[in-house]
Design a protein around this motif. Structure first.
Motif, short mmCIF file in Angstrom:
data_model
loop_
_atom_site.label_atom_id
_atom_site.label_comp_id
_atom_site.label_asym_id
_atom_site.label_seq_id
_atom_site.Cartn_x
_atom_site.Cartn_y
_atom_site.Cartn_z
N ARG A 1 -1.03 -47.35 -43.76
CA ARG A 1 -1.32 -46.69 -42.48
C ARG A 1 -2.81 -46.77 -42.16
NH1 ARG A 1 -3.55 -42.37 -40.52
NH2 ARG A 1 -4.15 -41.60 -42.59
N LYS A 2 -3.63 -46.51 -43.16
CA LYS A 2 -5.08 -46.55 -42.94
C LYS A 2 -5.54 -47.96 -42.56
CE LYS A 2 -6.39 -42.71 -45.99
NZ LYS A 2 -7.19 -42.34 -47.19
N VAL A 3 -5.00 -48.96 -43.27
CA VAL A 3 -5.40 -50.34 -42.98
C VAL A 3 -4.95 -50.74 -41.58
CG1 VAL A 3 -5.06 -52.76 -43.63
CG2 VAL A 3 -5.43 -51.03 -45.41
N LYS A 4 -3.75 -50.33 -41.21
CA LYS A 4 -3.23 -50.68 -39.89
C LYS A 4 -4.11 -50.13 -38.78
CE LYS A 4 1.08 -50.66 -37.23
NZ LYS A 4 2.50 -50.22 -37.23
N ARG A 5 -4.72 -48.97 -39.03
CA ARG A 5 -5.56 -48.33 -38.02
C ARG A 5 -7.03 -48.70 -38.15
NH1 ARG A 5 -4.09 -42.04 -38.07
NH2 ARG A 5 -5.66 -42.12 -36.40
N ALA A 6 -7.37 -49.57 -39.11
CA ALA A 6 -8.77 -49.90 -39.38
C ALA A 6 -9.41 -50.61 -38.20
CB ALA A 6 -8.87 -50.77 -40.62
N GLN A 7 -10.70 -50.38 -38.04
CA GLN A 7 -11.47 -51.06 -37.01
C GLN A 7 -11.77 -52.48 -37.46
OE1 GLN A 7 -14.86 -48.91 -35.28
NE2 GLN A 7 -16.09 -50.75 -35.56
N THR A 8 -11.48 -53.46 -36.63
CA THR A 8 -11.75 -54.86 -36.98
C THR A 8 -12.66 -55.49 -35.93
OG1 THR A 8 -9.70 -55.51 -35.86
CG2 THR A 8 -9.58 -55.14 -38.24
N THR A 9 -13.02 -56.75 -36.15
CA THR A 9 -13.99 -57.40 -35.27
C THR A 9 -13.35 -58.47 -34.39
OG1 THR A 9 -14.52 -59.05 -36.97
CG2 THR A 9 -15.83 -57.03 -36.95
N GLY A 10 -12.02 -58.55 -34.39
CA GLY A 10 -11.35 -59.55 -33.57
C GLY A 10 -11.35 -59.18 -32.09
N GLY A 11 -10.88 -60.13 -31.25
CA GLY A 11 -10.80 -59.89 -29.82
C GLY A 11 -9.82 -58.78 -29.47
N GLN A 12 -10.02 -58.16 -28.33
CA GLN A 12 -9.17 -57.05 -27.89
C GLN A 12 -7.76 -57.52 -27.50
OE1 GLN A 12 -10.11 -53.69 -28.00
NE2 GLN A 12 -11.79 -54.62 -29.17
N THR A 13 -7.65 -58.77 -27.08
CA THR A 13 -6.35 -59.34 -26.71
C THR A 13 -6.15 -60.63 -27.48
OG1 THR A 13 -7.24 -60.67 -24.89
CG2 THR A 13 -6.59 -58.39 -24.39
N VAL A 14 -4.90 -61.13 -27.50
CA VAL A 14 -4.60 -62.39 -28.17
C VAL A 14 -5.43 -63.51 -27.57
CG1 VAL A 14 -2.82 -64.12 -28.56
CG2 VAL A 14 -2.29 -61.69 -28.88
N GLU A 15 -5.50 -63.55 -26.25
CA GLU A 15 -6.24 -64.63 -25.58
C GLU A 15 -7.73 -64.57 -25.93
OE1 GLU A 15 -4.11 -62.56 -24.14
OE2 GLU A 15 -2.45 -63.97 -23.80
N GLU A 16 -8.28 -63.37 -25.90
CA GLU A 16 -9.70 -63.22 -26.22
C GLU A 16 -9.98 -63.61 -27.67
OE1 GLU A 16 -13.11 -59.69 -26.54
OE2 GLU A 16 -11.21 -59.29 -25.52
N HIS A 17 -9.07 -63.21 -28.57
CA HIS A 17 -9.28 -63.54 -29.99
C HIS A 17 -9.21 -65.05 -30.21
CE1 HIS A 17 -9.52 -62.73 -34.26
NE2 HIS A 17 -8.51 -63.56 -34.46
N ARG A 18 -8.24 -65.71 -29.57
CA ARG A 18 -8.16 -67.17 -29.71
C ARG A 18 -9.44 -67.84 -29.22
NH1 ARG A 18 -2.30 -67.20 -27.75
NH2 ARG A 18 -1.06 -67.55 -29.64
N LYS A 19 -10.04 -67.25 -28.21
CA LYS A 19 -11.22 -67.86 -27.60
C LYS A 19 -12.50 -67.59 -28.41
CE LYS A 19 -13.85 -67.94 -23.28
NZ LYS A 19 -13.94 -67.41 -21.89
#
Length: 426
Positions: free
Chosen positions: A343-361
């Motif tokens: 649960r904690k890991v699922k809610r962790a703050q990460t550095t990826g894009g906010q959306t799938v498209e943004e992350h791919r870019k």
């Protein structure tokens, strides 16, 4: 940049910190450095005086390790990172000393001594055993008189100005708090007392926020010596002793030892308390000084070898700041259930894009991500697989959701196995 052993903030630029405080860079190929993920990935990244300890370790000579715990918060993965190092050195034959800093906890965090004892055993020692720690010197500051007496003797060699400069103490600092660094110094140096094994290279592995304690203790170890090796202002290397009764015999014994070490071009000047070693260079000072510790001890001195230290990075909290026992959602505790950890890991703050498209870019920044740190520090020994995750995050082909799912599964497996061993440790 400021280091506070009791309340450091998140550190973002370790290279700048290393340079600002004069730490040495610890590379994976450093002589005597053990194998293991924390070392080869430069998570343990800096040092003071490693060469002396590393040489003794590589040569199979007696060594000691000193560490401690503050019995005021539940054990989490950041604490485990230190124990992983301790266990590695113990398996290589190093004598391990672990202090329960109950006097310090009482002074700085108002934790009653009785509560410290119960907490240290239930929340730390049991986990240490389950992680693989073997019998060692595990003690309480409040019960080890040698540490308390040594702290008192060391207090004669330090003044308020130095403590103020190192720790930022002020007029409102209690004397109990101000005494805590001297107790730490007593902890660090007491393994070299004769009854605990005598002078020998001693390592203190710590998070980099604890460096003020090491700077103080290294200065105090030198101040307590009767004879030391150093490089004089004119560049000459020698053994030096302050004027006192018996200085001539002390320097002559130092001369005999230095000849055995291969330094034969000597000039003795008793009036100046100096034994010049003209075939020694700056690179020899630490080695000669450690050897002279035994001469020092034979003449009634403490003979302290200046303690070595290594520094590891501090784990990011899952919410983006520093991992802390006082903020449960920032940390994975070793007592967490598998489901709670996921649960904690699922809610962790990460550095990826906010959306799938943004992350791919744009991809993510794995070296600033607490979930990637879980892999790098604890969950993934395979460097090639770790690189795949790193590169996939950076180029946007590996998404935060699947990264968290894998980390949660691996973490759950670790915790279930650990807690099974914990039941046996009882």
């Amino acid at each position: 940049m400021k280091l506070d052993p009791w309340a450091s903030d998140r550190i973002k630029d370790y290279a700048r910190l290393r340079d600002q405080f004069g730490l040495g860079t610890l590379t994976p190929d450093a002589g005597g450095l053990p194998e293991g993920t924390l070392f080869r990935r430069s998570i343990v990244f800096a040092h003071r005086g490693w060469d002396l300890f590393g040489r003794a370790l590589a040569d199979g000579k007696p060594t000691a390790l000193m560490t401690g715990l503050m019995p005021s918060g539940k054990m989490h993965l950041g604490h485990k990172m230190l124990l992983d190092q301790v266990i590695t050195y113990q398996r290589l034959g190093t004598d391990v000393f672990i202090a329960v800093a109950d006097l310090e906890a009482a002074a700085t965090r108002n934790v009653p001594l009785d509560a410290c004892r119960e907490f240290a055993v239930e929340e730390y020692l049991r986990h240490y055993i389950a992680l693989g720690l073997k019998p060692c010197q595990f003690y309480f500051q409040s019960e080890r008189l040698q540490v308390q007496r040594l702290a008192h003797q060391l207090s004669h060699k330090v003044n308020w100005s130095k403590l103020e400069a190192l720790y930022g103490f002020s007029n409102s600092t209690s004397l109990a708090h101000a005494n805590a660094p001297l107790l730490q110094a007593g902890d660090i140096l007491h393994p070299q007392l004769e009854e605990f094994g005598g002078p020998r290279p001693t390592l203190v592995p710590v998070g980099v926020d604890q460096d003020p304690h090491l700077r103080l203790t290294r200065d105090l170890a030198a101040a307590m010596r009767m004879v030391r090796c150093r490089q004089a202002k004119d560049g000459r290397v020698g053994a030096f002793a302050p004027p006192a009764d018996g200085v001539e015999k002390l320097l002559k014994d130092a001369s005999k030892l230095c000849r055995k070490l291969g330094f034969k071009k000597q000039e003795l000047n008793v009036n100046y308390g100096a034994l010049y070693l003209d075939d020694a260079g700056a690179a020899d000072v630490e080695y000669i000084d450690a050897a002279l510790a035994h001469v020092d001890a034979s003449h009634g001195g403490f003979g302290f070898v200046s303690p070595s230290s290594t520094y590891h990075r501090l784990m990011l909290g899952l919410t983006g700041g520093k991992m802390a026992s006082s903020e449960p959602d920032t940390a994975i505790f070793l007592a967490d259930s598998s489901s709670e950890a996921k649960r904690k890991v699922k809610r962790a703050q990460t550095t990826g894009g906010q959306t799938v498209e943004e992350h791919r870019k744009t991809g993510g920044t794995p070296l600033e991500c607490p979930v990637f740190e879980l892999y790098a520090y604890h969950l993934m020994d395979d460097d090639s697989r770790l690189k795949e995750i790193h590169d996939g995050c950076a180029d946007g082909s590996w998404f935060c959701g699947e990264c968290k799912a894998l980390a949660g599964d691996l973490l759950g497996e670790f915790l279930e196995g650990h807690q099974s061993r914990l039941a046996e440790a009882n």
